[in-house]
Design an enzyme around this catalytic site. Structure first.
Site, PDB file in Angstrom:
ATOM      1  N   ASN A   1      -4.420   7.064  -0.372  1.00 52.81           N
ATOM      2  CA  ASN A   1      -4.753   5.737  -1.221  1.00 52.81           C
ATOM      3  C   ASN A   1      -6.217   5.070  -0.445  1.00 52.81           C
ATOM      4  OD1 ASN A   1      -2.210   5.850  -2.754  1.00 52.81           O
ATOM      5  ND2 ASN A   1      -1.646   5.919  -0.577  1.00 52.81           N
TER       6      ASN A   1
ATOM      7  N   GLU B   1      -4.989   4.535  -6.232  1.00 56.47           N
ATOM      8  CA  GLU B   1      -3.733   5.082  -5.667  1.00 56.47           C
ATOM      9  C   GLU B   1      -3.707   6.717  -5.918  1.00 56.47           C
ATOM     10  OE1 GLU B   1      -0.338   2.316  -6.622  1.00 56.47           O
ATOM     11  OE2 GLU B   1       0.874   4.094  -6.267  1.00 56.47           O
ATOM     12  N   ARG B   2      -3.232   7.181  -4.608  1.00 54.58           N
ATOM     13  CA  ARG B   2      -2.961   8.652  -4.749  1.00 54.58           C
ATOM     14  C   ARG B   2      -1.597   8.763  -5.659  1.00 54.58           C
ATOM     15  NH1 ARG B   2      -0.585  11.562   0.604  1.00 54.58           N
ATOM     16  NH2 ARG B   2       1.085   9.998   0.225  1.00 54.58           N
TER      17      ARG B   2
ATOM     18  N   CYS C   1      -0.876  -2.265  -4.944  1.00 56.57           N
ATOM     19  CA  CYS C   1      -0.172  -1.330  -4.262  1.00 56.57           C
ATOM     20  C   CYS C   1       0.468  -1.742  -2.849  1.00 56.57           C
ATOM     21  CB  CYS C   1      -1.340  -0.205  -3.961  1.00 56.57           C
ATOM     22  SG  CYS C   1      -0.678   1.316  -2.741  1.00 56.57           S
ATOM     23  N   GLY C   2       1.705  -1.854  -2.930  1.00 61.30           N
ATOM     24  CA  GLY C   2       2.358  -2.734  -1.755  1.00 61.30           C
ATOM     25  C   GLY C   2       1.964  -2.107  -0.366  1.00 61.30           C
ATOM     26  N   THR C   3       2.054  -0.858  -0.055  1.00 60.17           N
ATOM     27  CA  THR C   3       1.775  -0.374   1.160  1.00 60.17           C
ATOM     28  C   THR C   3       0.389  -0.354   1.502  1.00 60.17           C
ATOM     29  OG1 THR C   3       1.380   1.935   0.085  1.00 60.17           O
ATOM     30  CG2 THR C   3       3.671   1.343   1.381  1.00 60.17           C
TER      31      THR C   3
ATOM     32  N   ASN D   1       2.398  -3.366 -10.262  1.00 58.23           N
ATOM     33  CA  ASN D   1       2.457  -1.905 -10.070  1.00 58.23           C
ATOM     34  C   ASN D   1       3.915  -1.892 -10.769  1.00 58.23           C
ATOM     35  OD1 ASN D   1       2.652  -0.306  -6.780  1.00 58.23           O
ATOM     36  ND2 ASN D   1       2.016   0.593  -8.538  1.00 58.23           N
TER      37      ASN D   1
ATOM     38  N   ASN E   1       5.490   9.655  -7.469  1.00 58.39           N
ATOM     39  CA  ASN E   1       4.326   9.241  -7.949  1.00 58.39           C
ATOM     40  C   ASN E   1       4.381   9.699  -9.504  1.00 58.39           C
ATOM     41  OD1 ASN E   1       2.824   7.987  -6.097  1.00 58.39           O
ATOM     42  ND2 ASN E   1       2.396  10.004  -5.101  1.00 58.39           N
TER      43      ASN E   1
ATOM     44  N   CYS F   1       6.596   3.617  -1.074  1.00 61.96           N
ATOM     45  CA  CYS F   1       5.939   2.433  -2.021  1.00 61.96           C
ATOM     46  C   CYS F   1       6.701   1.115  -1.669  1.00 61.96           C
ATOM     47  CB  CYS F   1       6.520   3.282  -3.380  1.00 61.96           C
ATOM     48  SG  CYS F   1       5.831   2.193  -4.714  1.00 61.96           S
TER      49      CYS F   1
END
Ligand SMILES: N[C@H](CCC[C@H](N)C(=O)O)C(=O)O
Length: 261
Positions: A172, A190-191, A200-202, A13, A67, A76
């Site tokens: 997401n 990912e949005r 994507c960490g979250t 990412n 973003n 993020c």
């Protein structure tokens, strides 16, 4: 103007980071941020972060996240980990950080070459027949699939992200396959990038908590394999939901550069 920037990646990412403690760029410059993230006309990244001076004197810095579409967005996780590594590189911190992001305060530590980022507590996980929905600093739709490696993440992810009940605000979308023991594989649409990202960490955090909530693991430490690398999530399940949530993984400075803008 010539702008100095740093390129970081956390399990694939990737981010443009600007040391904005002297406010060299305005936070409203959506057009600039979109151009810098553009993979053909700019530097190329999934997102962009500004490292800003702390507003609270107990903080080391403030994180502002955009973003790839140039719009300021929710938290993020991989970006937060990269920003902690950047703060250490600048000498703003040694190996521990307290910073404020759009979803509140975060504690972080760099240990054995990995960044441990504490995420906000999660008090509620919505469970539906086909999926789960929760907010780990960003909104995440989590669904189990078979044959993850060949799954059409881009098109099915886009459909879910834009469909009911998300529509314009979106979510997401994480597609998960159980591996062995308490290890899972995920691919994320990912949005704001409006495509699959390598990690994507979250999202990884949302998947780890979801696997525990669905009793697909009874451990409070989950390994998640993403196309960009492996992340670990640790947490404790309390009466008010999930607490002491840490997203753990590498964060690397890929290059430093200058760009005319
Ligand atoms: N694009 C996401 C924010 C960044 C999430 C992701 N890069 C992460 O590491 O958490 C959103 O708009 O909800």
């Amino acid at each position: 103007m010539t702008l100095t920037f740093y390129k970081y990646q956390g399990t694939g990412n990737d981010f443009v980071i600007i040391d904005n403690r002297e406010s060299i760029v305005s936070k409203n410059n959506t057009k600039l941020f979109a151009r810098l993230c553009d993979r053909k006309f700019g530097i190329g990244a999934d997102g962009l972060m500004l490292l800003e001076l702390p507003e609270d004197d107990k903080d080391d810095f403030t994180m502002v996240y955009f973003n790839a579409d140039g719009n300021e967005s929710s938290m993020c996780g991989n970006g937060g980990r990269c920003l902690v590594a950047f703060a250490a590189f600048l000498g703003v911190i040694e190996n521990k950080a307290i910073f404020t992001a759009i979803d509140g305060k975060h504690h972080a530590e760099i240990k054995d070459g990995l960044v441990y980022l504490q995420m906000q507590n999660v008090s509620e996980i919505e469970k539906y027949d086909s999926h789960l929905f929760l907010d780990t600093g960003s909104p995440h739709h989590v669904t189990m699939v078979e044959g993850l490696a060949s799954f059409d993440v881009e098109n099915i992810g886009r459909e879910i992200r834009n469909g009911a009940p998300y529509f314009d605000l979106g979510s997401n979308v994480n597609f998960v396959e159980k591996r062995n023991g308490n290890s899972f594989a995920v691919r994320t649409y990912e949005r704001g990038v409006e495509d699959e990202t390598l990690s994507c960490g979250t999202g990884v955090t949302a998947v780890a908590l979801s696997m525990h909530a669905m009793q697909l693991t009874d451990k409070e430490q989950v390994c998640i394999q993403t196309p960009g690398g492996e992340l670990k999530v640790t947490f404790t399940k309390g009466e008010n939901g999930y607490e002491n949530i840490f997203l753990i993984g590498p964060a690397e400075q890929v290059f430093k550069g200058e760009i005319k803008c």
